[in-house]
Design an enzyme around this catalytic site. Structure first.
Site, mmCIF file in Angstrom:
data_model
loop_
_atom_site.group_PDB
_atom_site.id
_atom_site.type_symbol
_atom_site.label_atom_id
_atom_site.label_comp_id
_atom_site.label_asym_id
_atom_site.label_seq_id
_atom_site.Cartn_x
_atom_site.Cartn_y
_atom_site.Cartn_z
ATOM 1 N N ASN A 1 0.865 -1.175 0.000
ATOM 2 C CA ASN A 1 0.000 0.000 0.000
ATOM 3 C C ASN A 1 0.905 1.229 0.000
ATOM 4 O O ASN A 1 1.504 1.557 1.014
ATOM 5 C CB ASN A 1 -0.899 -0.022 1.247
ATOM 6 C CG ASN A 1 -1.687 1.259 1.415
ATOM 7 O OD1 ASN A 1 -1.811 2.051 0.478
ATOM 8 N ND2 ASN A 1 -2.242 1.455 2.609
ATOM 9 N N TRP A 2 0.983 1.872 -1.156
ATOM 10 C CA TRP A 2 1.913 3.005 -1.279
ATOM 11 C C TRP A 2 1.397 4.273 -0.604
ATOM 12 O O TRP A 2 2.131 5.238 -0.467
ATOM 13 C CB TRP A 2 2.175 3.309 -2.759
ATOM 14 C CG TRP A 2 3.107 2.350 -3.430
ATOM 15 C CD1 TRP A 2 3.746 1.282 -2.861
ATOM 16 C CD2 TRP A 2 3.518 2.383 -4.798
ATOM 17 N NE1 TRP A 2 4.519 0.649 -3.800
ATOM 18 C CE2 TRP A 2 4.402 1.307 -5.003
ATOM 19 C CE3 TRP A 2 3.213 3.216 -5.885
ATOM 20 C CZ2 TRP A 2 4.983 1.049 -6.242
ATOM 21 C CZ3 TRP A 2 3.789 2.953 -7.118
ATOM 22 C CH2 TRP A 2 4.669 1.882 -7.290
ATOM 23 N N LYS A 3 0.103 4.288 -0.256
ATOM 24 C CA LYS A 3 -0.493 5.498 0.329
ATOM 25 C C LYS A 3 -0.254 6.681 -0.622
ATOM 26 O O LYS A 3 -0.248 6.490 -1.829
ATOM 27 C CB LYS A 3 0.048 5.741 1.734
ATOM 28 C CG LYS A 3 -0.070 4.479 2.592
ATOM 29 C CD LYS A 3 0.115 4.704 4.052
ATOM 30 C CE LYS A 3 -0.010 3.375 4.783
ATOM 31 N NZ LYS A 3 -0.019 3.524 6.237
ATOM 32 N N HIS B 1 -9.679 1.583 5.038
ATOM 33 C CA HIS B 1 -8.385 1.713 5.710
ATOM 34 C C HIS B 1 -8.532 2.660 6.902
ATOM 35 O O HIS B 1 -9.286 3.640 6.831
ATOM 36 C CB HIS B 1 -7.341 2.242 4.722
ATOM 37 C CG HIS B 1 -5.953 2.166 5.262
ATOM 38 N ND1 HIS B 1 -5.467 3.086 6.157
ATOM 39 C CD2 HIS B 1 -4.962 1.264 5.070
ATOM 40 C CE1 HIS B 1 -4.223 2.761 6.485
ATOM 41 N NE2 HIS B 1 -3.897 1.647 5.834
ATOM 42 N N GLU C 1 -6.782 4.968 7.958
ATOM 43 C CA GLU C 1 -6.507 6.382 7.666
ATOM 44 C C GLU C 1 -7.720 7.041 7.025
ATOM 45 O O GLU C 1 -7.983 8.226 7.240
ATOM 46 C CB GLU C 1 -5.246 6.502 6.789
ATOM 47 C CG GLU C 1 -3.988 6.226 7.608
ATOM 48 C CD GLU C 1 -2.816 5.685 6.812
ATOM 49 O OE1 GLU C 1 -2.834 5.718 5.570
ATOM 50 O OE2 GLU C 1 -1.854 5.205 7.458
ATOM 51 N N GLU D 1 -5.780 -4.864 10.614
ATOM 52 C CA GLU D 1 -4.723 -3.878 10.849
ATOM 53 C C GLU D 1 -5.002 -3.153 12.158
ATOM 54 O O GLU D 1 -5.784 -2.188 12.177
ATOM 55 C CB GLU D 1 -4.686 -2.851 9.709
ATOM 56 C CG GLU D 1 -4.317 -3.441 8.377
ATOM 57 C CD GLU D 1 -3.694 -2.384 7.474
ATOM 58 O OE1 GLU D 1 -2.552 -2.579 7.062
ATOM 59 O OE2 GLU D 1 -4.335 -1.361 7.194
ATOM 60 N N GLY E 1 2.179 2.256 10.903
ATOM 61 C CA GLY E 1 3.140 3.357 10.777
ATOM 62 C C GLY E 1 3.822 3.719 12.086
ATOM 63 O O GLY E 1 4.370 4.811 12.234
ATOM 64 N N SER F 1 3.136 -2.056 10.452
ATOM 65 C CA SER F 1 4.581 -2.099 10.703
ATOM 66 C C SER F 1 5.242 -3.420 10.282
ATOM 67 O O SER F 1 6.174 -3.891 10.941
ATOM 68 C CB SER F 1 4.883 -1.786 12.170
ATOM 69 O OG SER F 1 4.477 -0.472 12.491
ATOM 70 N N GLY G 1 4.649 1.281 4.781
ATOM 71 C CA GLY G 1 5.962 1.912 4.673
ATOM 72 C C GLY G 1 7.014 1.058 3.969
ATOM 73 O O GLY G 1 7.712 1.541 3.072
HETATM 74 P P1 PGA Z 1 2.607 0.331 7.706
HETATM 75 O O1 PGA Z 1 1.140 0.573 7.074
HETATM 76 O O2 PGA Z 1 3.124 -0.951 7.137
HETATM 77 O O3 PGA Z 1 3.406 1.537 7.276
HETATM 78 O O4 PGA Z 1 2.420 0.266 9.182
HETATM 79 C C1 PGA Z 1 0.264 -0.478 6.865
HETATM 80 C C2 PGA Z 1 -0.994 0.034 6.239
HETATM 81 O O5 PGA Z 1 -1.386 1.182 6.552
HETATM 82 O O6 PGA Z 1 -1.640 -0.633 5.414
#
Ligand code: PGA
Length: 251
Positions: A7-9, A92, A94, A164, A170, A210, A232
């Site tokens: 997931n590149w966000k 997600h 976020e 998650e 993150g 993470s 990340g």
């Molecule tokens: P992260 O993000 O690996 O940077 O913790 C995971 C995600 O948000 O899908």
């Protein structure tokens, strides 16, 4: 076969995506895992054309629930399909946190994705506050029930779920393999209660939060962890290819 999703966000322009994919392709040619990459909208078409002869599947990170309309700044399922996206991340944390998406809205998105033949990857997970209050299972049950309301086993044939924990995203605070396993076994049990054994058995349940090359193998060796959602670490060709190349036979 494990499923590794990057997931590149909100990272990488089309040009950066191109350089990344050209570097990644030779490194994952022999990987045993299935590989999905959720890229920014503007990189979808380019990414799809670069990976077309490989096993990498390109998807999106969000979409709106209605088929088209006056929703300035939003994107519709058919636009993603036209660009070549095969799956979409929905719900997600976020999106829930910064854009106030709730389970009812996510439910409409899941329905639209299924109707549009784009594979839904539904994210669920508890906050630290909820975990500390002993509410993890209650939250996971509610998220699964409400986000998948009104759907039947047949419609859920392509569903992917990602567990998650919000406190692990993150933060470098990866869940222990045991914590993730316990939560994911619970999710599978809920899927079974809601939709029956077939859905529980066939739905890949991913862990996200993470994930790094150093912790991926131990997570993947857990019974109810069918794959990983990597944020990340998916931005680095080196880190992502290491995760993708973890040999199943060694798990
Ligand atoms: P992260 O993000 O690996 O940077 O913790 C995971 C995600 O948000 O899908």
């Amino acid at each position: 076969m494990k499923l590794i999703v990057g997931n590149w966000k909100m990272y990488k322009t089309g040009e950066e995506a191109e350089a990344y994919l050209h570097a990644l392709l030779p490194l994952v040619a022999k990987a045993a895992s299935r590989i999905y990459l959720a890229v920014p909208f503007t990189a979808i078409s380019k990414a799809v054309s670069i990976v077309k002869d490989s096993k990498i599947v390109i998807g999106a990170q969000n979409m709106h629930d209605v088929s088209e309309g006056a929703f300035t700044g939003e994107i519709a399922a058919k636009m993603l399909v036209e660009a070549g996206a095969k799956f979409v991340i929905l719900g997600h944390s976020e999106r829930r946190r910064y854009f106030h998406e709730d389970n009812a809205f996510i439910n409409k998105k899941v329905k639209r994705a299924i109707e549009s033949q784009i594979q839904p990857l539904l994210c669920i997970g508890e906050t630290l506050e909820e975990r500390t209050a002993g509410k993890t299972e209650e939250i996971l049950k509610r998220q699964l029930t409400e986000c998948l309301a009104g759907l039947n086993a047949q419609q859920l044939a392509t569903l992917i779920v990602a567990y998650e924990p919000v406190w692990a995203i993150g933060t470098d605070q990866v869940a222990t393999p045991e914590t993730a396993q316990t939560a994911q076994a619970f999710c599978r049990k809920q899927l079974q209660e809601l939709f029956g054994e077939e859905v529980a058995k066939h739905t890949p349940i991913l862990y996200g939060g993470s994930v790094k090359p150093e912790n991926a193998k131990e997570l993947l060796s857990q019974h109810d962890i069918d794959g990983l959602l990597v944020g990340g670490a998916s931005l680095s060709v080196n880190a992502f290819s290491q995760i993708v190349n973890i040999e199943e036979t060694n798990l």
